[in-house]
Design a protein around this motif. Structure first.
Motif, PDB file in Angstrom:
ATOM      1  N   GLN A  73     -14.711   5.978  17.994  1.00  0.00           N
ATOM      2  CA  GLN A  73     -13.722   5.695  16.958  1.00  0.00           C
ATOM      3  C   GLN A  73     -14.419   5.536  15.616  1.00  0.00           C
ATOM      4  O   GLN A  73     -15.401   4.809  15.490  1.00  0.00           O
ATOM      5  CB  GLN A  73     -12.942   4.409  17.286  1.00  0.00           C
ATOM      6  CG  GLN A  73     -12.035   3.898  16.185  1.00  0.00           C
ATOM      7  CD  GLN A  73     -10.830   4.810  15.938  1.00  0.00           C
ATOM      8  OE1 GLN A  73     -10.377   5.480  16.868  1.00  0.00           O
ATOM      9  NE2 GLN A  73     -10.335   4.844  14.715  1.00  0.00           N
ATOM     10  N   ASP A  74     -13.928   6.231  14.617  1.00  0.00           N
ATOM     11  CA  ASP A  74     -14.390   6.091  13.236  1.00  0.00           C
ATOM     12  C   ASP A  74     -13.606   4.950  12.603  1.00  0.00           C
ATOM     13  O   ASP A  74     -12.380   5.016  12.505  1.00  0.00           O
ATOM     14  CB  ASP A  74     -14.136   7.411  12.494  1.00  0.00           C
ATOM     15  CG  ASP A  74     -14.558   7.364  11.033  1.00  0.00           C
ATOM     16  OD1 ASP A  74     -14.979   6.291  10.553  1.00  0.00           O
ATOM     17  OD2 ASP A  74     -14.448   8.402  10.356  1.00  0.00           O
ATOM     18  N   ALA A 117     -11.068   5.627   9.925  1.00  0.00           N
ATOM     19  CA  ALA A 117      -9.836   6.322  10.310  1.00  0.00           C
ATOM     20  C   ALA A 117      -8.848   5.318  10.912  1.00  0.00           C
ATOM     21  O   ALA A 117      -9.205   4.193  11.268  1.00  0.00           O
ATOM     22  CB  ALA A 117     -10.149   7.426  11.314  1.00  0.00           C
ATOM     23  N   ALA A 118      -7.598   5.750  11.025  1.00  0.00           N
ATOM     24  CA  ALA A 118      -6.565   4.893  11.602  1.00  0.00           C
ATOM     25  C   ALA A 118      -6.897   4.567  13.054  1.00  0.00           C
ATOM     26  O   ALA A 118      -7.402   5.416  13.799  1.00  0.00           O
ATOM     27  CB  ALA A 118      -5.209   5.582  11.514  1.00  0.00           C
ATOM     28  N   LYS A 153     -11.601  -0.320   2.940  1.00  0.00           N
ATOM     29  CA  LYS A 153     -11.003   0.729   3.780  1.00  0.00           C
ATOM     30  C   LYS A 153     -11.023   0.313   5.247  1.00  0.00           C
ATOM     31  O   LYS A 153     -10.036   0.499   5.968  1.00  0.00           O
ATOM     32  CB  LYS A 153     -11.763   2.039   3.592  1.00  0.00           C
ATOM     33  CG  LYS A 153     -11.621   2.663   2.217  1.00  0.00           C
ATOM     34  CD  LYS A 153     -12.498   3.908   2.076  1.00  0.00           C
ATOM     35  CE  LYS A 153     -12.449   4.479   0.668  1.00  0.00           C
ATOM     36  NZ  LYS A 153     -13.372   5.639   0.509  1.00  0.00           N
ATOM     37  N   GLN A 171      -7.569  -0.508   7.500  1.00  0.00           N
ATOM     38  CA  GLN A 171      -7.211   0.185   8.741  1.00  0.00           C
ATOM     39  C   GLN A 171      -6.920  -0.822   9.852  1.00  0.00           C
ATOM     40  O   GLN A 171      -5.974  -0.640  10.635  1.00  0.00           O
ATOM     41  CB  GLN A 171      -8.330   1.135   9.174  1.00  0.00           C
ATOM     42  CG  GLN A 171      -8.561   2.322   8.242  1.00  0.00           C
ATOM     43  CD  GLN A 171      -7.424   3.345   8.285  1.00  0.00           C
ATOM     44  OE1 GLN A 171      -6.378   3.133   8.890  1.00  0.00           O
ATOM     45  NE2 GLN A 171      -7.642   4.473   7.621  1.00  0.00           N
TER      46      GLN A 171
END
Length: 495
Positions: free
Chosen positions: A352-353, A356-357, A392, A396
């Protein structure tokens, strides 16, 4: 306060703190650990016998008293030292760092442990070092004993080794933190197996002494007079002439062994967390969470934090998120350790990044689909990134949080070097100590510059951390500082 009065106050602080330590150790009828006696450091303190000399070092009272002694001694030495020698000590720190790097890379800690308290003459030590060097291939340049002796003598001045007789050196307590726990015979048979030993600090040392060492050397040039036409994000990028982040660079195929060492070494940083532990009920009431509650360990590496929590709270479930290449090697880094946790699915891994969401739901082995985690954990992640990137990440997680989801951030909270009414005071109001405990907490500021140099990140003050949390939809609801370090366990709630 007059200068001599101030020095006397510092002296009194040392005496009072030493009284506190002596009372604790006398109460358990044990002596304080000797700086001359090596020990075996391990990634976990689970094997420490309660009431033992080593275990008592972890007690709040001893840690606090030790911090006062270190801070006061640092201020005293600075006050009385000739400024020229203070300057020489500061700018010559790279020599000590290089000598420590040579100590570890030569396998001297393991050789000296095997030699025992009588130590080895530099002639014999150099010969044994070259024998282990030969395990990797022909030694083109034998180690000259006289050079080795001068290097070790510098280290002996800082108590990293002991010179027990002329040109005869033995291990000290500090040597032990670089001792992988493997034997010279094991290293000769399989040099890389050294870093699979019980103490992962030796592996982390390779990263600090190589990539970090080279990057810090470029720091002044990168900051003040960069080469024309360059615009690199950090001294690491400048030194290695790459636009990749440090972790992306580690994922290159040619750096596979270093990526593994980094993951292994990160399991050792708990030794810097003072007396606190993420498993403490004062950090978060883990016991109150319902059975099978989901904890998502964001950027959790090979899962060291989740494993700690899973062993302490078997009713909880954990998903460790990280980059694809990291989660792919994570279980293998642990070897046979914690196999039950992985096989049962109580600890699982998910690529998982964190920019990102988050997934709309989480598939938890043995439980099924879970829409909202009970807790997100960010352990030693925020300091890797600048403020905008941290916003960020936090945003998220805020978008994926339920009304009752909590976020636990494990990172350093740097004290200011002056008194700050908005933060908890580290010293009594009438103390002669620096408000940030000076040398006692200097490692926090070393971490800070290391993050800036290698990753473009930073450690944060409470004011800085509060600001980025609010901007991302979170509010701080609890802060638990670990006694004896800058590490803190910060609970955030959705706004």
């Amino acid at each position: 306060m007059a200068a001599l009065t101030h020095l006397r106050a510092l002296h009194a602080t040392i005496g009072s703190a030493l009284d506190d330590i002596e009372r604790v150790y006398n109460g358990h009828s044990v002596d304080f650990p000797s700086p001359d006696v090596p020990v075996i450091f391990k990634d976990s303190d689970a094997d420490l016998a309660p009431g033992s000399a080593e275990a008592l070092l972890k007690s709040d009272e001893v840690i606090k008293a030790s911090s006062y002694i270190i801070a006061a001694c640092g201020q005293l030495s600075t006050a009385v030292q000739n400024p020229f020698f203070a300057l020489m000590e500061g700018v010559s720190g790279s020599q000590v760092a290089a000598a420590i790097q040579i100590l570890e890379a030569s396998h001297a800690p393991e050789i000296l442990r095997a030699a025992g308290p009588d130590g080895l003459h530099v002639d014999e030590l150099a010969r044994k070092i070259d024998e282990l060097r030969a395990a990797k291939g022909p030694v083109s340049k034998p180690l000259e004993p006289w050079r080795l002796g001068h290097i070790l003598r510098l280290l002996a001045a800082h108590q990293w080794v002991r010179e027990v007789r002329p040109d005869v050196f033995a291990a000290s307590r500090l040597t032990s933190i670089l001792d992988s726990g493997t034997t010279p015979e094991q290293i000769r048979e399989n040099p890389q197996s050294k870093y699979d030993g019980p103490n992962g600090m030796a592996g982390l040392m390779l990263i600090c002494a190589d990539e970090m060492y080279r990057s810090i050397g470029c720091f002044p040039e990168w900051l003040l007079s960069p080469r024309e036409g360059t615009n690199y994000a950090s001294p690491f990028n400048y030194a290695y002439q790459t636009d990749e982040t440090f972790y992306a660079w580690l994922e290159r195929p040619e750096h596979a062994s270093r990526l593994k060492l980094m993951g292994r070494g990160m399991t050792t940083v708990r030794v810097a967390e003072g007396s606190g532990s993420v498993t403490d009920e004062s950090v978060f009431p883990w016991n109150t969470l319902p059975t099978d509650s989901l904890i998502v360990d964001v950027g959790g590496g090979i899962g060291s934090v989740s494993i700690q929590l899973a062993e302490a709270y078997p009713h909880l479930r954990f998903i460790v998120q990280d980059r694809q290449k990291t989660v792919a090697i994570a279980p293998t880094v642990w070897g046979a350790n914690h196999k039950e946790l992985f096989d049962s699915g109580r600890v699982s891994f998910q690529p998982q990044d964190f920019f990102a969401a988050q997934p709309t739901s989480y598939e938890v082995p043995g439980v099924g689909k879970v829409d909202k985690p009970a807790v997100f954990v960010l352990a030693r992640v925020m300091h890797n990134w600048g403020d905008e990137d941290c916003k960020k990440i936090l945003s998220q997680l805020r978008a994926a949080a339920g009304p009752s989801t909590k976020l636990i951030v494990i990172d350093q909270i740097l004290p200011l070097a002056c008194r700050d009414e908005s933060d908890v005071a580290l010293i009594p109001a009438d103390s002669p100590l620096l408000p940030n405990l000076g040398k006692a907490y200097a490692s926090g500021y070393y971490f800070d510059i290391s993050m800036m140099v290698s990753l473009g990140g930073k450690e944060r003050t409470l004011r800085e951390f509060t600001e980025i949390s609010r901007a991302s939809g979170w509010q701080i609801s609890n802060v638990v500082r670990a006694t004896g370090s800058c590490w803190a366990y910060t609970t955030l709630s959705p706004v």
